[in-house]
Design a protein around this motif. Structure first.
Motif, short mmCIF file in Angstrom:
data_model
loop_
_atom_site.label_atom_id
_atom_site.label_comp_id
_atom_site.label_asym_id
_atom_site.label_seq_id
_atom_site.Cartn_x
_atom_site.Cartn_y
_atom_site.Cartn_z
N TRP A 127 128.98 38.76 -14.65
CA TRP A 127 129.78 37.77 -13.91
C TRP A 127 128.90 36.97 -12.96
N LEU A 128 127.98 37.63 -12.28
CA LEU A 128 127.07 36.94 -11.37
C LEU A 128 126.15 35.98 -12.13
N LEU A 129 125.65 36.41 -13.29
CA LEU A 129 124.76 35.56 -14.07
C LEU A 129 125.48 34.34 -14.64
N ASN A 130 126.78 34.47 -14.86
CA ASN A 130 127.54 33.34 -15.39
C ASN A 130 127.56 32.16 -14.43
N HIS A 131 127.31 32.40 -13.15
CA HIS A 131 127.24 31.29 -12.20
C HIS A 131 126.03 30.39 -12.50
N ALA A 132 125.00 30.98 -13.10
CA ALA A 132 123.75 30.23 -13.34
C ALA A 132 123.68 29.60 -14.72
N ARG A 133 124.40 30.13 -15.67
CA ARG A 133 124.26 29.67 -17.06
C ARG A 133 124.54 28.17 -17.25
N PRO A 134 125.59 27.59 -16.65
CA PRO A 134 125.84 26.16 -16.90
C PRO A 134 124.68 25.26 -16.49
N SER A 135 123.98 25.62 -15.42
CA SER A 135 122.91 24.76 -14.89
C SER A 135 121.55 25.04 -15.53
N ILE A 136 121.18 26.32 -15.63
CA ILE A 136 119.83 26.64 -16.08
C ILE A 136 119.81 27.51 -17.34
N GLY A 137 120.98 27.76 -17.91
CA GLY A 137 121.04 28.65 -19.07
C GLY A 137 120.20 28.21 -20.24
N SER A 138 120.14 26.91 -20.52
CA SER A 138 119.40 26.41 -21.67
C SER A 138 117.95 26.07 -21.35
N ARG A 139 117.54 26.25 -20.12
CA ARG A 139 116.17 25.92 -19.72
C ARG A 139 115.22 27.05 -20.07
N PRO A 140 113.99 26.71 -20.58
CA PRO A 140 112.97 27.76 -20.79
C PRO A 140 112.71 28.46 -19.45
N ILE A 141 112.78 29.77 -19.45
CA ILE A 141 112.71 30.51 -18.18
C ILE A 141 111.36 30.32 -17.49
N SER A 142 110.31 30.09 -18.27
CA SER A 142 108.98 29.92 -17.66
C SER A 142 108.83 28.57 -16.97
#
Length: 408
Positions: A127-142
């Protein structure tokens, strides 16, 4: 010095064969019979003549092509093959694009499941990680920068949800540390955001620790008009001082009524260690009455929810019942029964603090002390819980409350 100019590149005409226009130091503009214009770099490596495709003109300008030529020459000076480096760079880009934040977040959640973390814990992290997915979910983590993570946190902070914002930052950080440990990122941008958002004021869970007031709460629970499972849940929480999640997910197979023991498996414990709870006679009586209601359902849950026998009641059900009894969230919570037990048991001066802490399934923070405090204090804990249940009875009945003397 370069032999080509933008004008020459623009006006170069195709022929029946490839027309090669040289700019010097191996850089060439190939004009194809089709009219396409391609940049190529001719070079020697390991005593072999090689060719590097740089790009197409005019998408890649003359100045940019010269820059790429110079970069390739630097690689040659360092003993590296530009073509081999190009393949490595392409593979790195493919890997980076595959290792998005969402991919690493899912990988981390899978790791939690393999580690047999509690389902409730995994659900909260998700649930906490879902706050970040819309903004940075598709970004390469590096490639994610601190400012991108800050953009995730600021709307949560602006909504006044400071505790959530803080936990989201910490949880995003755990995903980055997982990426670092698995060689898919080199840095954790959340470290640069310490202090970037307002810090929530620490607020302990509400609990009644005054004996007379606690007796009033116990009487109120006995008079609860609602689902019998909810009433039993509150009674057991008060008697056993267990974590609400441990009680809500309890299964009948964990209870030994004859031996008066509740054995909680490690996967349902916060500290991932199996835990035994002594059952006083008062708790056994409640459990036997409850077994008549829920003991024969297929899922085997002690406290199944109303909508599904396969899902337990929620912590909100227990806290909601306390609200219905007239206790606000600042006065009493389901988790607060643990604080009540700890406070009153310690104040009694009758019990070894280690036995109290062991019953609460707390882990000693001091490494040296923990190394020596390995015992379960089982016999004392059996007596402790029998005393606690009798003490609760006395408070419930409004008996005379004796103030405890401070332990010497």
């Amino acid at each position: 010095m370069g032999q080509l100019s933008d004008r020459k590149c623009q006006t170069a005409k195709p022929g029946d064969k490839v027309v090669k226009l040289s700019d010097g130091n191996g850089l060439q503009l190939w004009v194809m019979p089709t009219g396409a214009k391609l940049w190529r770099l001719a070079y020697r490596y390991d005593a072999k003549q090689k060719l590097l495709a740089i790009g197409a003109y005019p998408t890649l300008s003359l100045a940019s092509a010269r820059g790429k030529r110079d970069d390739a020459r630097k690689l040659l000076a360092d003993g590296k093959d530009p073509n081999a480096q190009k393949k490595l760079d392409k593979a790195a880009r493919i890997t980076a694009n595959a290792n998005t934040f969402s991919a690493l977040a899912d990988d981390y959640l899978a790791k939690m499941k393999r580690s047999q973390r509690a389902e409730t814990t995994i659900s909260k992290v998700g649930w906490l990680l879902n706050h970040a997915r819309p903004s940075i979910g598709s970004r390469p983590i590096s490639e994610i920068e601190p400012v991108e993570v800050l953009a995730v946190l600021q709307p949560i902070e602006a909504a006044g949800k400071l505790e959530t914002a803080s936990r989201v930052r910490e949880t995003i950080g755990t995903v980055f540390r997982h990426a670092i440990q698995t060689a898919r990122a080199k840095a954790d941008p959340t470290q640069a955001l310490r202090g970037a958002i307002a810090t929530p004021k620490a607020k302990p869970r509400a609990a009644i620790t005054e004996p007379v007031a606690f007796g009033g709460l116990l009487r109120a629970i006995d008079g609860f008009v609602g689902q019998p499972t909810t009433k039993c849940a509150l009674q057991l929480a008060a008697l056993l001082a267990c974590r609400p999640g441990e009680l809500r997910h309890a299964a009948w197979v964990e209870f030994d009524m004859e031996g008066c023991v509740w054995s909680i498996p490690a996967e349902r414990m916060k500290m991932r260690r199996p835990h035994r709870v002594p059952l006083p006679t008062q708790a056994i009586a409640i459990l036997k009455a409850l077994h008549l209601i829920t003991g024969h359902r297929a899922a085997g849950l002690v406290l199944p929810g109303l909508r599904s026998a396969h899902r337990p009641i929620s912590e909100n059900t227990m806290n909601g019942a306390l609200r219905r009894l007239g206790y606000s969230q600042d006065e009493a919570t389901a988790h607060g029964f643990r604080s009540t037990f700890s406070t009153l048991a310690n104040e009694s001066g009758k019990w070894n603090p280690d036995a109290i802490e062991r019953h609460l399934a707390h882990i000693e923070s001091n490494d040296v002390r923990r190394a020596y405090a390995r015992g379960e204090h089982w016999e004392e804990r059996v007596q402790l819980m029998a005393w606690w249940a009798d003490y609760c009875d006395a408070l419930r009945l409004g008996g005379k409350v004796l103030r405890f003397k401070a332990a010497v």
